[in-house]
Design an enzyme around this catalytic site. Sequence first.
Site, mmCIF file in Angstrom:
data_model
loop_
_atom_site.group_PDB
_atom_site.id
_atom_site.type_symbol
_atom_site.label_atom_id
_atom_site.label_comp_id
_atom_site.label_asym_id
_atom_site.label_seq_id
_atom_site.Cartn_x
_atom_site.Cartn_y
_atom_site.Cartn_z
ATOM 1 N N GLU A 273 0.831 -1.205 0.000
ATOM 2 C CA GLU A 273 0.000 0.000 0.000
ATOM 3 C C GLU A 273 0.867 1.257 0.000
ATOM 4 O O GLU A 273 1.798 1.387 0.800
ATOM 5 C CB GLU A 273 -0.891 -0.019 1.243
ATOM 6 C CG GLU A 273 -1.742 1.218 1.431
ATOM 7 C CD GLU A 273 -2.415 1.248 2.787
ATOM 8 O OE1 GLU A 273 -3.334 2.080 2.966
ATOM 9 O OE2 GLU A 273 -2.035 0.459 3.678
ATOM 10 N N LYS A 337 -9.319 2.316 -2.965
ATOM 11 C CA LYS A 337 -9.783 1.820 -1.675
ATOM 12 C C LYS A 337 -11.146 2.418 -1.334
ATOM 13 O O LYS A 337 -11.358 3.623 -1.490
ATOM 14 C CB LYS A 337 -8.762 2.181 -0.594
ATOM 15 C CG LYS A 337 -9.093 1.668 0.798
ATOM 16 C CD LYS A 337 -8.015 2.094 1.790
ATOM 17 C CE LYS A 337 -8.317 1.592 3.194
ATOM 18 N NZ LYS A 337 -7.302 2.050 4.169
ATOM 19 N N CYS A 386 -5.189 -2.407 2.853
ATOM 20 C CA CYS A 386 -5.092 -2.229 4.299
ATOM 21 C C CYS A 386 -6.213 -2.994 5.006
ATOM 22 O O CYS A 386 -6.399 -4.184 4.791
ATOM 23 C CB CYS A 386 -5.101 -0.746 4.644
ATOM 24 S SG CYS A 386 -4.721 -0.393 6.387
#
Length: 519
Positions: A273, A337, A386
Amino acid sequence: MQRLVRSLRALSGWRALAAAFGLGALAALAMPPVYAVPVLLLSLPGLLLLLEGTGSWKRAALVGWAFGWGFHVAGLYWITYSILTEAERLWWFVPLAVPLLALWMGIYTVIPAVLARMARPGWPRVAVLAGGWVLSEFVRGWAFTGFPWNLLGTAWAFAALPAQGAAWIGTHGLSLVTVLLACTPLLGRRAMAGGLATLLLFAGFGAWRLSGEKAPDLPVTLVLVQGNVAQEAKWRAETRVPIFRRYLELGQQGAAEAARVAPGTRPVIVWPETASPFLLEDDPEARRVAAESLPPGGLLLAGTVRGEWGPDGRPTKLFNSLVALGPEGRITATYDKSHLVPFGEYMPLAGLIPIRVIRGGVDFGAGPGPVAMPLPGLPAVGPLICYEVIFSGHVVGADRPGWLLNITNDAWFGISAGPHQHLATARLRAVEEGLPLARAAQTGISASFDSRGQLITLLGLGETGYILSPLPAAGPPPPFARLGLAVPAALTILALLLGWLGTRRAAAPVTEAPAPAIR
C-alpha cells in the site's frame, strides 16, 4: 475453583468493575500473536459470574463495558505507534489514544452483558451471552463505518486446521462457538464433555477439508516485495528516490530469482500500500522507470496514491489505489480503496474534531467497493487495501475473482501485535471465500495462503526483501462464500431464541434462580 467462583459472585462496586476490566484484558491474550486460547475458559465464565452479582441491567451494562474496555486496551495497544509517528505534533494524544478508543469500543460489550443478565442462569444465559456477543460484533463491524478488529473467532487462526470452520460459519460463527465452549465449565461435566466433542468434530472437519485434492498452481510467480520503510521516513522529499529505487531493485531481484527457480511462469511483482513515493498515474517518468525494471511479460501491481486535480493544479481529491502497470509503461487497471480509515484518510465531523494523524488538508475519496479487477493474462483479482481485509463477508463483490490481494502499510503498527492480528484476519478471509490470498506489507508481515488458508510463504515483521509464491487456482466456493453473513446471523438468532425460551420456561425469576454447580 470454588473459592474463585464465590469471590467473583460476591464482588460489587468498583471491585467488580476492576475485575471485569482485568478479565477482558486477559481475554485479549487469546488473540494473535499470543493465541493463549485457554484463558477464555476463565475470562468469559468470570464475566458471567460477575453479571450474577449485579442487581440491575444498569450495573450489568457497566460490568460489560469494563470487560470490553480491558479487552480492547490490551488488544489494541499498538495503535499508539501510529500516534508516535507524529509525536512532535500529537504528543499530548499519545497516552489518551488507546484508552479512549478502547472505552468507546467497550460500549459494544454492553449488548451481550445486558442480554445475558436478563436470561436465566445456566445454559440459557450462556446461549444469550454467545448470541449477544456475535450481535455486538455485527454492530461493531457496521456502526460508524465499522471496525471489526479482533473478532473473538480470530483465536482459531493460529493454524489452518482450526480455521476451517470459517468455510461454513464464517469468523462470526467461530466467535459464537468460542463463547459457548469457553463457558462450559459453568455448566458441569456433561457440558464440558460436549464441548470437547465439539472441538474434536471441528478438528475432524478441518483435517478432512485439508486432506482434499490440492488446487493446481497457475503458471504465475508472485514476487511480494517488502521494502521495510519506516512511516516517519516515507514521505520525506530526500528519501523518495532511495525508497523508489529500493522497490525497483527488490522487484528485479525477485523476478530474476523467479526466472531461475520457476522458469516458464509469468512474474507478477507486488508492492505494498502506497509503496510508490510518486503518484504513478500522474508521473510519466516514474511509470517509465518502473516499467523498464520489469522482465519481459512481467506485471507490476503497485500501491500508490492517485489524485484528481483542480484548475489551479492542486489536488481536489486523493485516492489510496492499486494500479496494474505493464512493461510498456501503461496502467491497465486501477482500484481505489473504498473502506477508509477515520482520522487517517478522512476526517469524520470535519472541523469539529481537531485530530488528524496524517498531515494534509485533502481527504481521501472512497472507491466503489469490492470488485474483480481484470488483469491482462491473469485471473481477475479481488484487491483489498489495508484493513479492508478485516470485513468478513464484504471482501468479494458481485463477480467472484480468481484470487485476493491484500496490500497494506503496517508500518503504522510498529513492531507489535498489530501486524500479526492483521495477518490472522487475512488468513480467515481466504478460508471463508475459498480463494488464495497474497499479502504484501510495507514492514511485514508479507505472506501468501492457498484457498484453504494454508500458509505458502512468509516474510517476517521488520525484514527487508521479497518472497516468491506460486498462485494457486481458486477452490470451489464454500458455504460461507455462497451465503455470506446469513449463516452466522441465523446461528446468532438461534442462540438468542433458545436462551429466551429457556428463560421463559423457568419457574423462578431470574434473580432467584439457583446458580449451576461447578463440578
